[in-house]
Scaffold this motif. Structure first.
Motif, short mmCIF file in Angstrom:
data_model
loop_
_atom_site.label_atom_id
_atom_site.label_comp_id
_atom_site.label_asym_id
_atom_site.label_seq_id
_atom_site.Cartn_x
_atom_site.Cartn_y
_atom_site.Cartn_z
N ASP A 46 -1.28 -42.14 48.54
CA ASP A 46 -2.24 -43.06 49.16
C ASP A 46 -3.63 -42.92 48.56
OD1 ASP A 46 -0.18 -43.84 50.82
OD2 ASP A 46 -0.66 -42.32 52.32
N GLY A 47 -3.75 -42.14 47.48
CA GLY A 47 -5.04 -41.98 46.83
C GLY A 47 -6.08 -41.27 47.68
N ILE A 48 -5.63 -40.36 48.54
CA ILE A 48 -6.58 -39.61 49.37
C ILE A 48 -6.76 -38.22 48.78
CG2 ILE A 48 -7.04 -38.67 51.67
CD1 ILE A 48 -5.43 -41.03 52.78
N GLY A 49 -7.95 -37.97 48.24
CA GLY A 49 -8.26 -36.68 47.62
C GLY A 49 -9.22 -35.90 48.48
N PRO A 50 -9.61 -34.69 48.02
CA PRO A 50 -10.51 -33.82 48.79
C PRO A 50 -11.82 -34.50 49.19
CG PRO A 50 -9.62 -32.66 46.90
CD PRO A 50 -9.18 -34.07 46.76
N LEU A 103 -16.60 -29.47 55.12
CA LEU A 103 -15.91 -28.41 55.86
C LEU A 103 -16.27 -27.05 55.28
CD1 LEU A 103 -13.78 -27.09 57.68
CD2 LEU A 103 -12.04 -27.82 56.05
N ALA A 104 -16.27 -26.94 53.93
CA ALA A 104 -16.59 -25.67 53.27
C ALA A 104 -18.00 -25.21 53.64
CB ALA A 104 -16.44 -25.81 51.76
N ILE A 136 -7.09 -26.29 51.39
CA ILE A 136 -8.30 -25.83 52.07
C ILE A 136 -8.38 -24.30 52.02
CG2 ILE A 136 -9.48 -25.72 54.31
CD1 ILE A 136 -8.26 -28.45 54.96
N ALA A 137 -7.24 -23.64 52.23
CA ALA A 137 -7.22 -22.17 52.17
C ALA A 137 -7.73 -21.69 50.81
CB ALA A 137 -5.82 -21.65 52.44
#
Lengths: 198, 198
Positions: free
Chosen positions: B115-119, B127-128, B156-157
């Motif tokens: 779906d073309g969803i990246g970070p 978030l970081a 994320i980890a």
């Protein structure tokens, strides 16, 4: 906190609608908020329009922006045909087929001893009155092919038996595109019994 | 006639929502009209309230009548815990359990190459940043136990690996009331591997 108050109320409102539970109502509300401009605002506008303008036709039970409804007022429609349907959704389905040119009578349900719905709740006397009008020549009983639907059709047929009318019902048989192997026995049996010359 | 214009628009509006098609939207609209006072008017009112008052919290992505939201503002909640969820529905589910007292971070989706969803779409840098604040001691990755959810948690980890943090994820195992015979092999395997002293 749980869901904030306004959201919770909205979710509860949606989950009262047929086919929606708390979980699907929640998903739906999240989607509405995500698409506030493109989906939520139009939905509110359309709901307001329907709440304000749509009325029930006091002749046939149809819903429209006017009463009597467009169908009852349309002089190009054949006044000799009266099609009895259970519900407005059925009326719309028949209209989509573009093959019927007569008028309608929406019962708003079916006879059901279980739910305490008798002939008076369905306004069958009012139907008998309409069917007794001199211009009506045929009443088509287009109730669903369910037990309750057929019972209701049977009851109406008996009630109208004294009148000078053709009383008909929809043909039963194989649906278009239907594969014999996947059809229920009842449908296939009916289709065989009612077979036509090729 | 087909459905009158206003009804048609309303049905189309509803059928754009997740889980509703044209047929269920039609049923829903008929039910709304049938229960104009008891269902339709409250629904419109609640929709307007949500459209007007509900805003997205710019800290955690929660929805509330205020921004920052009640959770972010609540000083009784533990600022050292940060729970990362995919969606607001997941936040509500965790709140219903009444066992978590920390704060949240709503991603609004999962990483998905399809779906073309990246970070960057998920705001993982933000978030970081939050996770790097001195008061945060633990980040709980509460994404769904799906492939995409676990991939996102993994990403994320790795991204947070340099920070002085405990990074945890939800325990996996037999759900409460679960019967072994009906569980999928994956769940049962995980539960055996992660077995605990009785």
């Amino acid at each position: 906190m749980q869901e904030p108050h306004a959201l919770e109320q909205l979710i509860r409102s949606f989950s009262r609608l047929p086919g929606l539970g708390p979980r699907s109502a929640r998903r739906l509300v999240l989607e509405l908020i995500r698409k506030r401009e493109s989906v939520m605002h139009p939905l509110i506008r359309h709901l307001q329009q329907v709440a304000e303008y749509i009325v029930t036709c006091d002749i046939c039970g149809n819903l429209d922006a006017q009463a009597p409804c467009t169908i009852c007022c349309d002089t190009r429609r054949d006044p000799s045909l009266l099609c009895v349907v259970e519900d407005l959704g059925d009326l719309w389905a028949i209209e989509r087929s573009r093959l019927y040119t007569g008028r309608y009578h929406v019962l708003g349900g079916v006879l059901s001893a279980m739910d305490g719905i008798g002939p008076s709740q369905l306004g069958i006397e009012r139907l008998a009155e309409r069917a007794g009008a001199p211009e009506v020549a045929e009443v088509i009983l287009a109730t669903n092919a369910t037990v309750d639907g057929q019972t209701t059709a049977h009851y109406i047929a008996e009630r109208l038996a004294g009148l000078e009318l053709r009383i008909t019902r929809l043909a039963q048989g194989i649906p278009m595109g239907g594969e014999l192997d996947y059809l229920d026995d009842g449908t296939l049996g009916t289709a065989i019994r009612a077979r036509l010359p090729a």
